[in-house]
Design a protein around this motif. Structure first.
Motif, PDB file in Angstrom:
ATOM      1  N   GLY A 236       0.765  -1.241   0.000  1.00 20.27           N
ATOM      2  CA  GLY A 236       0.000   0.000   0.000  1.00 20.27           C
ATOM      3  C   GLY A 236       0.787   1.276   0.000  1.00 20.27           C
ATOM      4  N   TYR A 237       2.118   1.217  -0.114  1.00 19.74           N
ATOM      5  CA  TYR A 237       2.886   2.462  -0.089  1.00 19.74           C
ATOM      6  C   TYR A 237       2.593   3.286  -1.330  1.00 19.74           C
ATOM      7  CZ  TYR A 237       6.819   5.708   0.210  1.00 19.74           C
ATOM      8  OH  TYR A 237       7.598   6.852   0.266  1.00 19.74           O
ATOM      9  N   GLU A 238       2.132   4.486  -1.125  1.00 23.01           N
ATOM     10  CA  GLU A 238       1.658   5.346  -2.221  1.00 23.01           C
ATOM     11  C   GLU A 238       2.672   5.529  -3.338  1.00 23.01           C
ATOM     12  OE1 GLU A 238       2.230   9.234  -4.062  1.00 23.01           O
ATOM     13  OE2 GLU A 238       3.140   8.642  -2.160  1.00 23.01           O
ATOM     14  N   SER A 239       3.930   5.787  -3.005  1.00 26.37           N
ATOM     15  CA  SER A 239       4.932   6.089  -4.024  1.00 26.37           C
ATOM     16  C   SER A 239       5.188   4.905  -4.948  1.00 26.37           C
ATOM     17  CB  SER A 239       6.244   6.533  -3.370  1.00 26.37           C
ATOM     18  OG  SER A 239       6.078   7.776  -2.727  1.00 26.37           O
ATOM     19  N   TRP A 310      -8.274  -5.733  -6.133  1.00 28.55           N
ATOM     20  CA  TRP A 310      -7.024  -5.365  -5.448  1.00 28.55           C
ATOM     21  C   TRP A 310      -7.337  -4.736  -4.092  1.00 28.55           C
ATOM     22  CZ3 TRP A 310      -1.719  -5.440  -7.003  1.00 28.55           C
ATOM     23  CH2 TRP A 310      -0.851  -4.751  -6.129  1.00 28.55           C
ATOM     24  N   LYS A 311      -8.275  -3.810  -4.084  1.00 28.68           N
ATOM     25  CA  LYS A 311      -8.620  -3.123  -2.838  1.00 28.68           C
ATOM     26  C   LYS A 311      -9.139  -4.092  -1.792  1.00 28.68           C
ATOM     27  CE  LYS A 311     -11.212   0.823  -1.035  1.00 28.68           C
ATOM     28  NZ  LYS A 311     -12.064   1.996  -1.377  1.00 28.68           N
ATOM     29  N   ALA A 312      -9.853  -5.112  -2.222  1.00 29.50           N
ATOM     30  CA  ALA A 312     -10.443  -6.067  -1.283  1.00 29.50           C
ATOM     31  C   ALA A 312      -9.416  -7.050  -0.730  1.00 29.50           C
ATOM     32  CB  ALA A 312     -11.567  -6.840  -1.966  1.00 29.50           C
ATOM     33  N   THR A 313      -8.280  -7.189  -1.409  1.00 28.96           N
ATOM     34  CA  THR A 313      -7.313  -8.207  -1.015  1.00 28.96           C
ATOM     35  C   THR A 313      -5.963  -7.641  -0.572  1.00 28.96           C
ATOM     36  OG1 THR A 313      -6.663  -8.456  -3.354  1.00 28.96           O
ATOM     37  CG2 THR A 313      -8.344  -9.966  -2.501  1.00 28.96           C
TER      38      THR A 313
END
Length: 326
Positions: A236-239, A310-313
C-alpha cells in the motif's frame, strides 16, 4: 508485552505505574483501523472521530495517534492533544513520552497551575530513557531508535538489534545518504547504504523497499527492482503503488514493466482516494484520461473490477508518515 516491560522499568526507577488498556470490542477495533487508515492518508481531521472511539476505550496506539491528529489539525500542542499523549505515555508508549518531552508546553509549570501530578518535559524525558534503556539491553531496535532521538548518538542506530523494527536500519541509511555521518572507508558508503536499505526492505518496511528498488534499478538489476516495487505496492505504499500503476501504462517505464493498460487504469483509479495530501489527485486525474484512450468501454469495466479486487485483497493505500513527523 511492551506494557509489561514498561511497568517493570517504572518499578525499577520508582516512578509511576502504567495504566492498562481495555480489550477493544469489534466495533472499537474497526473504528481504530479506520482512523489509522485515514490518518495515514493525510486525512487527520476525518480520522479524529474514529480514533476517539478507540482512544476512549483505552487503546494506547489510538491515543497516540489521536493526540497527533489533534496536534496536526490545530498546528500546536493543545491541552487536548497533551491529554491523549499523556494517556498513551502512562501505558508505556515511548513516542508519546517523546512528544511530551520535546513538544510539550511547560507553561503551566512556570505559572504553577498544572493539574496535580503533571510531569515536566524533563520528567517525561527521564521516563522515556528509563523505559527504553532496559529494552535496548534486550536488543529492542525500537528502543534503540528512541535512545538515538534522545541522545543524538548515531551509535544507537548502529547497534545490533533483534528483527522486528526495520525502521532503524532505514533511518541509518537515510543519515548516511544525507552525508550526516562518516563511513570508513568512505568508498564503502554506497555499499553500506544499499545494505541497510536491503535490511529494512527484507524486514518488511515498504518505504525502504522503494529506496532499495531504486538502487537496484540504477545498478541495472531490473528484475529484482521490479519485484521490490511490486512488494511495496502490494503493502500500500503510495509512491511505489503509483510507480507500479503508472509503469503499466508507460512503454518506456524505467522498471521494465510490460504494458497492461487495463490493469494500469484499474490500479490508478484506486489512487483517487488519496485526496487528503500531496499532488496525487491532480496527477491521477491527468493520467486516467490518457490511459483510457487505449481502452474500450468493456476494458474500462474490466479495469474497475481489477481495482475492486485489489482493494479487497490488499492493505489500504498509505503515505506511511513517520510516527514523529507529519
Amino acid at each position: 508485552m511492551k506494557i509489561i516491560k514498561y511497568v517493570i522499568a517504572c518499578l525499577v526507577t520508582l516512578m509511576s505505574t502504567s495504566l492498562w488498556a481495555s480489550q477493544l470490542t469489534p466495533e472499537q477495533e474497526s473504528a481504530k483501523t479506520r482512523g489509522l487508515t485515514l490518518f495515514n492518508q493525510h486525512k487527520a481531521i476525518s480520522a479524529e472521530p474514529f480514533l476517539t472511539i478507540a482512544a476512549e476505550a483505552g487503546d494506547r496506539e489510538a491515543q497516540f495517534y489521536l493526540g497527533k491528529a489533534i496536534q496536526f489539525n490545530k498546528r500546536y500542542m493543545t491541552a487536548e492533544a497533551r491529554k491523549w499523549y499523556t494517556a498513551a505515555a502512562e501505558q508505556g508508549d515511548m513516542y508519546s513520552m517523546y512528544q511530551l518531552a520535546y513538544n510539550g508546553n511547560d507553561l503551566c509549570h512556570a505559572m504553577g497551575n498544572c493539574p496535580r501530578g503533571t510531569r515536566t518535559a524533563r520528567e517525561w524525558k527521564d521516563l522515556l530513557i528509563n523505559t527504553a534503556t532496559p529494552l535496548t539491553e534486550q536488543g529492542d531496535g525500537e528502543a534503540m531508535y528512541m535512545m538515538y532521538l534522545v541522545t543524538g548518538d548515531l551509535d544507537w542506530l548502529k547497534k545490533q538489534a533483534k528483527p522486528g523494527f526495520p525502521f532503524k536500519p532505514y533511518w541509518l541509511a537515510i543519515r548516511y545518504d544525507n552525508d550526516e555521518c562518516f563511513i570508513f572507508p568512505p568508498w564503502q558508503r554506497s555499499d553500506r547504504i544499499k545494505e541497510l536499505y536491503k535490511e529494512a526492505a527484507e524486514g518488511g518496511y515498504p518505504v525502504a523497499m522503494y529506496y532499495y528498488a531504486d538502487l537496484l534499478q540504477k545498478s541495472g538489476d531490473l528484475e529484482n527492482a521490479r519485484n521490490w516495487v511490486v512488494k511495496s505496492a502490494a503493502l500500500g505504499y503510495e509512491s511505489t503503488f503509483l510507480e507500479y500503476a503508472y509503469g503499466l501504462s508507460d512503454p518506456s517505464n524505467k522498471w521494465g514493466f510490460q504494458v497492461d493498460y487495463v490493469k494500469s487504469y484499474g490500479l490508478m483509479s484506486l489512487l483517487l482516494e488519496l485526496n487528503g495530501g500531496g499532488n496525487v489527485l491532480s496527477f491521477v486525474n491527468e493520467e486516467l484520461p490518457r490511459i483510457a484512450k487505449n481502452l474500450t468501454p468493456e476494458q474500462i469495466e474490466e479495469a474497475k473490477k481489477i481495482g475492486a479486487e485489489w482493494k479487497a485483497t490488499h492493505p489500504p493505500l498509505s503515505f506511511f508518515p513517520q510516527k514523529l513527523g507529519f
